[in-house]
Structure formats: C-alpha cells, structure tokens
Design a protein around this motif. Structure first.
Motif, short mmCIF file in Angstrom:
data_model
loop_
_atom_site.label_atom_id
_atom_site.label_comp_id
_atom_site.label_asym_id
_atom_site.label_seq_id
_atom_site.Cartn_x
_atom_site.Cartn_y
_atom_site.Cartn_z
N UNK A 45 0.82 -1.22 0.00
CA UNK A 45 0.00 0.00 0.00
C UNK A 45 0.86 1.26 0.00
N UNK A 46 2.09 1.16 0.48
CA UNK A 46 2.93 2.34 0.61
C UNK A 46 2.57 3.20 1.79
N UNK A 47 1.70 2.70 2.67
CA UNK A 47 1.24 3.48 3.83
C UNK A 47 1.81 2.91 5.13
N UNK A 48 2.14 3.81 6.03
CA UNK A 48 2.68 3.43 7.33
C UNK A 48 1.55 3.53 8.36
N UNK A 49 1.31 2.43 9.08
CA UNK A 49 0.21 2.33 10.03
C UNK A 49 0.78 1.95 11.41
#
Length: 339
Positions: free
Chosen positions: A232-236
């Motif tokens: 996703x390329x997202x940091x969670x």
C-alpha cells in the motif's frame, strides 16, 4: 483495475458498517471524480435507498445551513473537510442540524474530540482503503483517531499485515535466515501489506495496461515462500488493543540529518501546540546541505502570537526529535489546497 464485483462490495460494505438506511438523507459535497464522492456516496442511494443531496462545490460557510435546509442526517468527508468546518467561526447553526453520522477518512486525531463536541456528532466512521488496494478496515465503534481495528486474538482474519521496513528505501525488511518479511509487534509502526488471495475480498487486479506498475506494487514471500501481497505504501501504527492509526504515506516524508521526518506527525504536534488548524509541513532544499530542512507554513493570524522560545520548549515536551523540528516558519495569507 476496478471491476463490477468490487464496486458492489465496497458500496454494501459502507452501508453495513455505517448503518445507513432508506430513511437517511446524506449530504455529499465531494467531487464525483473522487471514489468516496462518486462511488460510495452514490451507492448510499443506489444500493441503500437513501436520499443523497449533492452540492456542486464544498462550502464551509454554507455546510451546516445546507444540512439544516435539506434535513440531512449524515455526510461523507475526506482529507481536511472536517478541519475546514472547525476553522469556521462558531455560529447558531453548529448544533441545529439533524446529522447523526459521518463517514470518511482524514479526520486527524487531534481534531476528533473538538469536532464531536462542537457539532454534537458522535458517530464518526473513519476508514482506511484505496481504490485499487485489497487492504481496508473500518473504525466501526468510533474510537477517536483510529482508522480501523483488528482482532489481537486472531489477527489473520484481517487479511493484511504490518511489516518492518527500511526507512530509506521504504521496502520491507527481510529475515536473514528465512528471507521472509519481518512482522511488526503491537505498538510499532509498520508498512501495510494486503495479502493477495483468490477471494474477492483479497484480490488485487493490477493496473490496466501497466504490467510494470502492477509488479512494482507486489511484494513476494511475506508469510511464506510463494505468497504475495499488495504494497500500500502506507505506514500504520497498531496499538495494544488492536486499533489502527494512519501515520503517513511513504511519500509524505523527507530526509533531514540522515533521518526520515513524517510531515503528518509534525503537523499534528504543531496544531496541538499552536491551536491552529491550518498548518502544512514539507521539506525544502538548502544549498550545501544533504536532504531537506523542515518548513512549516501557517496562516498569518494577528490575534495569535507565536513565541519561538515557547514553541521550541513545547516541541521538546511533545517528544519531537530535534531533526524533525521545523527549521523555518512561513506565515501566509492563504494556503493552496487541492480537490
């Protein structure tokens, strides 16, 4: 690629999660080219049978007036819409509406409680998703600041995984022996991967006529050799209770003093300290220096003074590392925004 089945799956999913019925009147001010405005917002009527009120262009000053006029019971939000509403001067319309819920993404944690208290809206359904992604989750119990939840007892039910990543390349880290991705523990920030499976819920259909772009988004050998996941390329961030919090998009960072700086993290801290809602942080190049220095842009409000010594001390108290603290502050009459 976006197929017929995912269109209906997403539409029904939002209706089920939010509890929207045919008795509701939803206010939609989002652009119809946006998936939340033109897909989910329209599906509330097409699939859920409710009434949808469309406005050609969002207006913060007329938002609550429209909701009262059309007796709306809910609305969709995205990005900074809620912040724009909070930035408006208090008015008699703030709590005269009939809004019982809103659903979307982008409501920052530091604005959540002020928004609910000022406008008396306690059913806020924040979610995480992307049009092409197979990773998605919903904050169905309206926990402040969270964009989703997973079971800490059976985490595999989520269909996604948080893995450790290289802060420079933003690629997943691998175990030296197994060559598999290294999963995060609760309480750690991680790169979100959506496990690719044959089921409709976990499929990734790729990008039309762009095989190289599709391949770049696929990570192999995550849990075991041969499996695949969508990056996703997202940091969670996942807390100990199982709530997910959006940290930043891997593109929403810049390097300074050999460290990665999250623009969203810095913006949230500055907003809390200065009690300002209109702050944008980004990196700027400085001749003779590697990386980019932090620049904080904020609206010039003569009624609010900024004491730089106090600001520096507060940034320290908030735990913001020295490398992440803005080197420059720019005051402006307006901040350009995108749709």
């Amino acid at each position: 690629m976006f197929n017929f089945h995912r269109f209906f799956l997403g539409g029904f999913g939002f209706i089920y999660a939010t509890g929207i019925t045919s008795e509701d009147i939803m206010y939609n001010t989002l652009p119809l080219y946006h998936s939340l405005g033109g897909w989910i917002g329209i599906c509330y009527s097409l699939l859920g049978g409710c009434t949808t009120v469309l406005r050609k262009k969002f207006s913060a000053s007329n938002f609550w007036k429209d909701c009262i006029k059309h007796k709306c019971t809910g609305f969709s939000y995205v990005g900074e819409l809620c912040r724009f509403l909070l930035a408006q001067p208090p008015s008699e319309y703030d709590q005269k509406h009939s809004i019982r819920l809103c659903a979307g993404n982008g409501l920052r944690q530091n604005l959540w409680i002020p928004f609910t208290e000022r406008f008396n809206i306690h059913n806020i359904y924040e979610f995480y998703a992307a049009t092409e992604s197979n990773a998605y989750f919903f904050n169905i119990d309206c926990h402040p600041g969270a964009c989703g939840f997973f079971s800490v007892l059976i985490p595999s039910l989520l269909g996604s995984v948080l893995v450790k990543f290289d802060s420079e390349t933003m690629e997943p880290l691998r175990d030296a022996k197994t060559k598999l991705c290294v999963r995060c523990n609760r309480g750690e920030r991680g790169l979100l991967l959506g496990m690719i499976k044959k089921s409709l819920l976990n499929a990734f259909d790729g990008y039309v006529n762009n095989p190289s772009g599709t391949n770049r988004k696929i990570v192999e050998n995550v849990y075991k050799i041969g499996d695949r996941a969508f990056n996703t390329g997202d940091v969670i961030f996942a807390d100990k209770y199982g709530y997910f919090y959006f940290c930043d998009r891997t593109g929403d960072t810049f390097r300074w003093k050999s460290e990665n700086v999250s623009t969203i993290e810095v913006e949230n801290i500055l907003m809390n300290i200065l009690k300002k809602n209109d702050i944008v942080v980004f990196g700027v190049s400085i001749p003779g220096f590697d990386g980019k220095a932090g620049m904080a842009v904020m609206l010039d409000d003569p009624s609010i003074s900024i004491d730089l010594n106090t600001l520096v001390n507060e940034l320290k108290k908030q735990g913001l590392p020295q490398y992440a603290r803005p080197c420059f502050i720019r005051l402006t009459k307006n901040i350009e925004l995108t749709g």
